[in-house]
Structure formats: C-alpha cells, structure tokens
Write a protein that holds these residues in place. Structure first.
Motif, PDB file in Angstrom:
ATOM      1  N   TYR A 186       0.835  -1.204   0.000  1.00 46.62           N
ATOM      2  CA  TYR A 186       0.000   0.000   0.000  1.00 46.62           C
ATOM      3  C   TYR A 186       0.862   1.243   0.000  1.00 46.62           C
ATOM      4  CZ  TYR A 186       1.213   0.323   4.928  1.00 46.62           C
ATOM      5  OH  TYR A 186       1.925   0.414   6.096  1.00 46.62           O
ATOM      6  N   GLU A 187       0.253   2.326  -0.451  1.00 46.86           N
ATOM      7  CA  GLU A 187       0.906   3.620  -0.286  1.00 46.86           C
ATOM      8  C   GLU A 187      -0.147   4.640   0.084  1.00 46.86           C
ATOM      9  OE1 GLU A 187       1.686   5.893  -4.363  1.00 46.86           O
ATOM     10  OE2 GLU A 187       2.218   3.779  -4.550  1.00 46.86           O
ATOM     11  N   TYR A 188       0.284   5.647   0.849  1.00 42.90           N
ATOM     12  CA  TYR A 188      -0.640   6.713   1.224  1.00 42.90           C
ATOM     13  C   TYR A 188      -0.614   7.783   0.146  1.00 42.90           C
ATOM     14  CZ  TYR A 188      -0.757   4.630   5.869  1.00 42.90           C
ATOM     15  OH  TYR A 188      -0.928   3.764   6.922  1.00 42.90           O
ATOM     16  N   ALA A 189      -1.788   8.254  -0.232  1.00 39.03           N
ATOM     17  CA  ALA A 189      -1.855   9.349  -1.210  1.00 39.03           C
ATOM     18  C   ALA A 189      -2.537  10.525  -0.535  1.00 39.03           C
ATOM     19  CB  ALA A 189      -2.648   8.902  -2.436  1.00 39.03           C
ATOM     20  N   LYS A 190      -1.821  11.623  -0.512  1.00 37.75           N
ATOM     21  CA  LYS A 190      -2.361  12.814   0.146  1.00 37.75           C
ATOM     22  C   LYS A 190      -3.599  13.301  -0.606  1.00 37.75           C
ATOM     23  CE  LYS A 190      -0.768  16.063   3.242  1.00 37.75           C
ATOM     24  NZ  LYS A 190      -0.653  15.509   4.500  1.00 37.75           N
ATOM     25  N   ILE A 191      -4.651  13.560   0.137  1.00 39.26           N
ATOM     26  CA  ILE A 191      -5.847  14.097  -0.506  1.00 39.26           C
ATOM     27  C   ILE A 191      -5.860  15.604  -0.242  1.00 39.26           C
ATOM     28  CG2 ILE A 191      -8.376  14.019  -0.574  1.00 39.26           C
ATOM     29  CD1 ILE A 191      -7.192  11.434  -1.564  1.00 39.26           C
ATOM     30  N   GLU A 192      -5.318  16.323  -1.219  1.00 35.15           N
ATOM     31  CA  GLU A 192      -5.270  17.777  -1.061  1.00 35.15           C
ATOM     32  C   GLU A 192      -6.218  18.401  -2.082  1.00 35.15           C
ATOM     33  OE1 GLU A 192      -1.059  17.856  -1.580  1.00 35.15           O
ATOM     34  OE2 GLU A 192      -0.757  18.732   0.418  1.00 35.15           O
ATOM     35  N   ALA A 252     -12.192  21.754  -3.192  1.00 38.40           N
ATOM     36  CA  ALA A 252     -13.335  20.832  -3.178  1.00 38.40           C
ATOM     37  C   ALA A 252     -13.378  20.044  -1.868  1.00 38.40           C
ATOM     38  CB  ALA A 252     -13.225  19.862  -4.356  1.00 38.40           C
ATOM     39  N   LYS A 253     -14.529  19.466  -1.601  1.00 29.63           N
ATOM     40  CA  LYS A 253     -14.696  18.669  -0.377  1.00 29.63           C
ATOM     41  C   LYS A 253     -15.250  17.292  -0.738  1.00 29.63           C
ATOM     42  CE  LYS A 253     -14.551  21.925   3.138  1.00 29.63           C
ATOM     43  NZ  LYS A 253     -13.524  22.670   2.431  1.00 29.63           N
ATOM     44  N   ILE A 254     -15.015  16.348   0.178  1.00 27.31           N
ATOM     45  CA  ILE A 254     -15.642  15.030   0.038  1.00 27.31           C
ATOM     46  C   ILE A 254     -16.938  15.078   0.840  1.00 27.31           C
ATOM     47  CG2 ILE A 254     -15.428  12.572   0.523  1.00 27.31           C
ATOM     48  CD1 ILE A 254     -12.356  12.974   0.477  1.00 27.31           C
ATOM     49  N   LYS A 289     -17.190  20.954  -5.398  1.00 21.25           N
ATOM     50  CA  LYS A 289     -16.439  22.217  -5.287  1.00 21.25           C
ATOM     51  C   LYS A 289     -16.883  22.961  -4.023  1.00 21.25           C
ATOM     52  CE  LYS A 289     -13.921  22.925  -9.091  1.00 21.25           C
ATOM     53  NZ  LYS A 289     -14.337  22.947 -10.470  1.00 21.25           N
ATOM     54  N   ASN A 290     -15.942  23.555  -3.312  1.00 19.23           N
ATOM     55  CA  ASN A 290     -16.250  24.266  -2.057  1.00 19.23           C
ATOM     56  C   ASN A 290     -17.460  25.169  -2.158  1.00 19.23           C
ATOM     57  OD1 ASN A 290     -14.155  23.167  -0.684  1.00 19.23           O
ATOM     58  ND2 ASN A 290     -12.739  24.863  -1.091  1.00 19.23           N
TER      59      ASN A 290
END
Ligand code: GLA
Length: 387
Positions: free
Chosen positions: A196-202, A206-208, A350-351
C-alpha cells in the motif's frame, strides 16, 4: 467522546484499576469497489467518526460488554469459554469473533475484560461500523495483553472473524482502512499482496461529501456473498485459458479477448466490473497525482455505472441520489460507496457548491423517495489507536 465512554465505564463498572480508552474509525471508499476480494486495488480513507471504547482487564475469564448505542440491551455478559456465535449475542458477535480469532491465531487470552463502547457512525450506513468494532477490539487486545501483532495483522484478524464467525465473506478493505488510516490521506492498497501507499488528498477547492440514503435493504450479506461466488466462478472459467491468480491480474483488453469462456452472462458482467474497476482505480490514483481531479471525478462516475449495471449492487434510492448529484453544478464526481444495496454515496463537490449541493439534493431526494437523506462533509482521520 473519550470522556463519555470513560464516565459511563466508571458508572457501570467502577473507577478502580487501569482503565484505558481506544478509538477505531469508520471508512469511506473513494474508488475501487468490490475489487478487494478479486485481487484488485482499493482507495479508501479512514474517517474521523468511528467507535470509542473504555476497557479494563478482569481477574477472571468473564467478559462484560456494554454499548451506549444499544442502551436497552444493557450489559451483556459472556466468557472466554463461550466464544461461539449466536443470534442472541447480537452486536457482541463482533468483539467476541475477534477474541475467538485471536485465540485461533495462537494468542491465548489470559483474562476477560469489561468494555464500554460508543459509536458515532450512523447505523447501517455502509461506513464500516462493524469493521471499526472489530479493529477496535483487536487494538484493545493488543494493548491490554501486549500481543505482538501489527496493525495489518489486526485488520486480517478482523476480516477472518467477520468471514468465519459472522458469516460475511468481506474482503480486507474496511478493516485495513480502519487499522491503517492516516490523516488527510487515502490508502492505495493492492489487495493481492497488501502492498500500500498513502496518497495525500489535497483537494484545494473541493470537499468530500457523503450522502446517506438512509436505506438498508435486507439480505445484504447474502447478496454480497453471491457476488463473491459469481466472481470466483468467473475466475475459475478464465483460468482454463489464462495463467492468472485473480481478476485483478487482467487488463481490460485481456478480459475482452477471453470473456467468452465465462459461460453465463451474469458472471461475465461480474468479472467485467472487477477487471475494469481495478483498472479505473489505478487510473484514478494516477489522475490524482497529476492534480487532474476532473478525471478522478469521471472515473468515480464510471465506477457507479459499472456497479449499477454490471455488478448490480446499487438500488433505486442510491441511483436517485447519484443521478441528482451528477446534474448539480460543481459536482466533480459521485458514486455509491461500500458494499451497496443502500447505504451512502460519496461525492467530490467544489467548495462553493457544497451548500447548494446539500440543499438541492436534500430537497429533491425527499421529494422522490419520501424521506430525508443525511449529509456529512468529511475529514480524513488516523487509524485505530489508544487515545
Ligand atoms: C464491504 C466489504 C468490503 C468491500 C466492499 C465493497 O464494505 O466489507 O470488503 O468488499 O463491501 O467494495
């Protein structure tokens, strides 16, 4: 929340001794659905909501469990000599299953425990309340008894207990996300080897947003197990002509060139989803790394179509949510998330569109189905730990 479980613990079981507090999160999956038992990739992240516990070791083999979410059930008493699943045991089958699975792995539990729990994951929402309870139990046992297990082991033990104690043939995604989550990151996990690898969610602008349809259809676990069986049968058929271990080994082209060995249309659709969804997940993570969030959104939408039409794990209410979301300006992508047959959708919004998204979708959904949806603008949190 920590104080809440500690206070309740002291009230119920007394304040003396070494009382410790723990947390294990729920998860949302961004893309890579029903790929985790097909040797494919997933891309989930841990949430900041989850299950909290206060616990203390006993001097005998008894186990006392109390959930603040099921007050009416009161304290449920059992013992280390009674680690067998039963309908009567209700929610306690999850912690009991993990204790049983630890013993199966050779970690003999020397004493019983008193535990008070409180979860703030909405019930039946498909955000992995059961996996969080399993990982929480594993974290308690590791810490209290000093067992030499990694957090990945705890995830695997949780999955083993869910498969063999609770009869749900789930993959590893939920437990892995709950155990291994990392703040502000999603986990790009290859379920064929657990790399696994961590992927930064930047997401700068926008928001989840998770939307809870507030429907849970019955027979979820049997339908889930059916999908798993169909995928496995399709794999067996493909193996007669291809040297592969899992559906995750196949490219779209290889699948298309060989699909005719799968002797039923349904199984072809299941395998097609597993192959394409895995490739979509790999592409989605690449798109994210390239800051191409629009492409990520397109892949999320395609994932939904495939889960709806080929894997057939969506339902009317969820399709309504997704169809409505796709029409709202500022929505980058929207899809069903989790096991399916109800539960939640995940959208990237989108924000400046989030408020309209919640208002419009909330209103239109209620008009269409007669009850309200719930919305959570998500923060990505860390995996399970002592708190
Ligand atoms: C459930 C299972 C997971 C995974 C998802 C679908 O959440 O517990 O293992 O299979 O469904 O992606």
């Amino acid at each position: 929340m920590k104080q809440k479980v500690l206070t309740e613990f002291q009230k119920l079981f007394g304040a003396e001794g070494d009382i410790r507090a723990y947390f294990a999160p729920g998860r949302v999956n961004l893309i890579g659905e029903h790929t985790d038992y097909n040797g494919g990739h997933v891309f989930p992240c841990a949430l900041t909501i989850g299950t909290y516990a206060a616990a203390r070791v006993r001097e005998d083999k008894n186990i006392r469990l109390y959930s603040m979410n099921f007050e009416k059930l009161g304290v449920i008493e059992t013992s280390l000599d009674d680690l067998i699943p039963s309908e009567k045991a209700g929610w306690t089958n999850y912690p009991k299953g993990v204790m049983w699975a630890f013993e199966k792995r050779g970690f003999k539990l020397p004493y019983g425990l008193d535990v008070v729990l409180y979860g703030n994951i909405p019930n039946g929402s498909g955000l992995s309340s059961s996996a969080s309870l399993e990982v929480l139990t594993g974290t308690i046992l590791k810490d209290m008894f000093g067992f030499d297990v990694s957090m990945t082991d705890i995830a695997l033990i949780g999955q083993y207990s869910e498969n063999n104690f609770n009869g749900m043939n789930c993959g590893i995604m939920d437990q892995f996300a709950s155990a291994m989550g990392k703040k502000d990151c999603a986990i790009f996990l290859d379920t064929s080897n657990l790399n696994y690898e961590y992927a930064k969610i930047e997401l700068e602008d926008a928001k989840i947003v998770i939307t809870n349809s507030k429907v849970k259809h019955s027979l979820v676990s049997s339908a889930y197990n059916d999908r798993r069986n169909e995928s496995e049968k399709a794999l067996e058929e493909l193996k007669t002509v291809l040297d592969i271990e899992t559906l995750g080994d196949l490219s779209e082209e290889q699948y298309e060139a060989n699909k005719d060995v799968i002797k039923s249309e349904i199984r072809q659709k299941r395998a097609k989803h597993a192959v394409y969804e895995n490739q979509r997940t790999i592409k989605a993570v690449a798109a994210l790394k390239n800051n191409d969030i629009e492409e990520f959104g397109r892949l999320m939408n395609a994932s939904h179509v495939s889960l709806r039409d080929d894997y057939e794990v969506s339902c009317e209410e969820i399709d309504i949510l997704v169809d409505l979301a796709w029409k709202i300006p500022g929505v980058i992508g929207s899809r069903i998330t989790g096991g399916g047959f109800g539960g939640c959708t995940v959208s990237i919004v989108k924000n400046d569109a989030v408020d309209t998204f919640i208002a419009t979708l909330g209103e239109e959904y209620k008009k269409a189905v007669g009850h309200e949806a719930e919305f959570y603008v998500v923060d990505i949190g860390d995996g399970a730990s002592v708190i």
